[in-house]
Design a protein around this motif. Sequence first.
Motif: not given
Length: 653
Positions: A287-315
Amino acid sequence: MLIDGVAVIDGVPRVLVTADYPYYRDDPAVWGDRLRAVRDELGIEVITCYLPWRHHQPEAGTAPDFTGLTHPARNVTGFLALCHELGLRVIAKPGPFIHAEVTYGGLPDWVCPDADPAFEPLLDASGTPARWADAAAPKGRPLPAPLAPAFLARATEWLSAVGKGVLDGAEAVIALQIANEGVYTSGALPLTAYDYSASGLAFYRDRLRAWYGTPRAYNAVHGTSYGDWVDARPPDAASGPLAQADWGRFHAEYLAEVYRGWAQAVGSDLPVLVNLNPPTVPALDDWLARVRPELWGGVSYGFTNWMGVVSADRDAHARYVIAAKRAPGPNLEENWGFSELYDPAYIDAATSFHQSLLALAAGATGFNVYTGVATSGWAPELDAVPGPYPDCPPIDAGGAATVKAPVVRALAGFFAVHGAEFLECEPVRRDAFGLYLPYAGIAALSGEPDGPGCGRALRAFHERMRARGLDYGLVELESVTAEELAAYRSVTVPGGPFMHRRVQELLAAYARAGGRVLVDGPVPALDEHLSPCALITPSAPLGEVAEGLVVHGEADAFLRSHPERDVHYLVVLVQSGNEGPIVLRTPYGIVEVVAAQGGGAVLRLADGQVGDLVIRGLNAYLGCAVEAGVRLDGVRTGASGPGDLARINGRLV
């Protein structure tokens, strides 16, 4: 308008609070009622909505229907006009791929390589087509290669049609989101998952030509003997580290190429966003290798959350925070409605409340209620699964507000009043992690646990900082400026055999100016061409001192302070196992916060007092009900019984 990832609406910077309403899943007769419910019951004035390609253009030989000529639910121009009439703004999301639990991710069946061999399939490292599985095709259908001529032409036609037929003259639309979580919800997949198609490898070789000029120059660095660029093969686990780093860089430029091409195809001057999915645990380097917003020009970064309950899961917590910190931008999909599809903890608003606040505290510039409204009226070719969709949102399938609605309204109301000031306040953080992304590409392909990498060191740094109760910054070492780096007392970088000479020079100058450079692993002794270069002298580790905000209790806390006024924002995020109040250090001394397990609080502190606030005191999923409150200097503001507490503009709501 988006400036440095911040939405500016009517000339005012705003925390971008949005709610998703999938109009295509509902009867057009209820669109107005549902939109009013979002506006009046949730207090949200910006709608997000996908525009499914397969919904509007099910047949290849016909033009897209945006006016409802072939089916009333396709009248997206009418939907946008209705939004404008109701005083709502819209972020339109035309894909071309949208996921959203829509059949084939929203792509029309006729672009599938199985349906038409003119569409080149997306291939993984073994030459196997990447597939999209859903209820209509459980074994999966192959996905088209994004850069292949046939698909690129049809995707361009679709996006151009959206620009001309939907966006031109649509007064409600303020921004555009393209793609979905990468390209095909693929931003977090391993680097070996794609793109080994002919068009993908052609782009890879084109990038090698741009980086090295000639095969001879490439051979001199990599020890190969290519006579022509067509001979260059994608690297694997046995390849040299520089070739592996190149494959990571290729993925970053590949994503940028798709984003730029699709944004340009729309032909609109609207701000353009994307919604990257956070990394998985084993593929953090990918993910780190692929996601480089510095290369996107006029396209802005945004993200989502579909990974688990963060208050209970350290990962889940680590992945979520890293996604929020990678670049400034809004959280464009926070789960407020799905308990059956994802995790039963989402049945209560405390889970989504906690995560929405965590995103903002970690660096996001907005959050989205996904989805705001349950729907139940879609055609089977759009989604073979019966409704309602989703199962527990703030507005139910009948249009009535649920128990989640007041929680959303309080949070939206707080940031409607204080959002601009919240964004003016600066996060209190003194340390940073420096991303050196060539190492991410190496780790993603090599699989060596002790070799160069970025994700392992970042995760260890995150856990150290969380254990100490400290916030931190995330900087990309190949693009960060000396001025940006100088804002931190220390920067931790991953160790390895080489590092770009310019990066080493930057870090050496930072150290000479008083900054501390901490290296997790071997100190680089070579530059990017593997020539001798050893400019970094690591600093001694920082001493363990009590700097964190939390004095007592199991919680994460974040503080933002205004650079010119005595104003601070305190975000407290209670972990699922906590018992009792959270005791915190603040600029005004000790503050005690009582909130539900798995819940949280946001407080505005000004002129020595606790001002407006929102605290979640209930979590039915965990069977927790407390009298939400806050105490400063012996003065308590709190609920009169078990429940939430919200004060906005000085009034309890």
